[in-house]
Design a protein around this motif. Sequence first.
Motif, PDB file in Angstrom:
ATOM      1  N   GLU A  96      19.615  42.364  55.071  1.00 15.00           N
ATOM      2  CA  GLU A  96      18.621  41.673  54.247  1.00 15.00           C
ATOM      3  C   GLU A  96      18.252  40.323  54.849  1.00 15.00           C
ATOM      4  OE1 GLU A  96      19.167  39.841  49.970  1.00 15.00           O
ATOM      5  OE2 GLU A  96      18.821  42.005  49.803  1.00 15.00           O
ATOM      6  N   ASP A  99      15.817  40.722  57.663  1.00 15.76           N
ATOM      7  CA  ASP A  99      14.448  40.938  57.208  1.00 15.76           C
ATOM      8  C   ASP A  99      13.818  39.640  56.708  1.00 15.76           C
ATOM      9  OD1 ASP A  99      14.741  43.618  57.809  1.00 15.76           O
ATOM     10  OD2 ASP A  99      15.219  44.209  55.748  1.00 15.76           O
ATOM     11  N   GLU A 100      14.618  38.799  56.086  1.00 15.24           N
ATOM     12  CA  GLU A 100      14.110  37.535  55.551  1.00 15.24           C
ATOM     13  C   GLU A 100      13.718  36.562  56.655  1.00 15.24           C
ATOM     14  OE1 GLU A 100      17.136  35.924  53.102  1.00 15.24           O
ATOM     15  OE2 GLU A 100      16.971  37.471  51.538  1.00 15.24           O
ATOM     16  N   THR A 101      14.505  36.538  57.735  1.00 17.20           N
ATOM     17  CA  THR A 101      14.317  35.517  58.773  1.00 17.20           C
ATOM     18  C   THR A 101      13.586  36.018  60.012  1.00 17.20           C
ATOM     19  OG1 THR A 101      16.453  36.030  59.807  1.00 17.20           O
ATOM     20  CG2 THR A 101      16.443  34.377  58.024  1.00 17.20           C
ATOM     21  N   GLU A 238      15.269  26.133  56.345  1.00  9.28           N
ATOM     22  CA  GLU A 238      15.162  27.562  56.043  1.00  9.28           C
ATOM     23  C   GLU A 238      16.422  28.352  56.359  1.00  9.28           C
ATOM     24  OE1 GLU A 238      13.009  31.573  57.845  1.00  9.28           O
ATOM     25  OE2 GLU A 238      12.224  29.595  58.413  1.00  9.28           O
ATOM     26  N   ALA A 242      19.630  29.837  53.790  1.00  8.32           N
ATOM     27  CA  ALA A 242      19.694  31.296  53.659  1.00  8.32           C
ATOM     28  C   ALA A 242      21.064  31.817  54.100  1.00  8.32           C
ATOM     29  CB  ALA A 242      18.589  31.944  54.489  1.00  8.32           C
TER      30      ALA A 242
END
Length: 258
Positions: A96, A99-101, A238, A242
Amino acid sequence: MTDPDESDARGLKSVERAFDVIEFLRDSGGATLSETADALDLAVSTAHIHLSTLVDTGYLVRDGDEYRCSFEFLRTGGDRRDGMALYRAAKPELDELRDETGEHTNVMVEERGYSVQLYKSESPESIDDDASLGDHFYLHLTATGKAILAEFDDERVSEVLDRRGMPANTEDTITDEAVLREELETIRERGYSINRGEHFPGVCAIGTAIVSEPDGAIGAISISGPRSRLTSERIETELAPALLNKKNIIELKIRQYE
């Protein structure tokens, strides 16, 4: 009379030789009987006994005149990894986070003073050192390794550095113990580590330790990618938030497995 296969208090010479054979074939990708004997300075007859025994046990395979390691090692390592609470908890969270970064994400454990890569979730948009699963790295030159070291007390840090040293992989690798210890203090205060080209030129990574009571640090996770994309501003605003969020989730999931 002393058995020729006996060694000192550490173990049997025959076992040590067998692992020398395995490691040579692993590193070389495969070799003939004569190549193995020459490389390990063994009599051909002795090398043949070791190779034949390892083929019989299933840990080597023979293809014509060439011997190589079998996939039995993959099963052994895979079974151990799949049974680890750290791996089970981290894998979906790292997928996950990838996919976010849009960057690669990784999880490692410390073993014998090395960092061992358990899993990498690769993004098609990113690039890093292209390390393979199971690769061993010095702790002082990776983000995950430094995050682990920051969880150790001074005595244990000294033990690791005395045992493994601080060799340089790149011109940016920290090789001064005093400088490293200063950075470990910063990591403890900040909660995450940064590797700016210290392991592989042009690659940056940030890492944080995964802690489980009462064992302390049981591993670490990281985000890695091109140094040009992992800027200080992006890390602070960011990527680090995360990563630390996933740290908390993974640690909570591990408690549920216990």
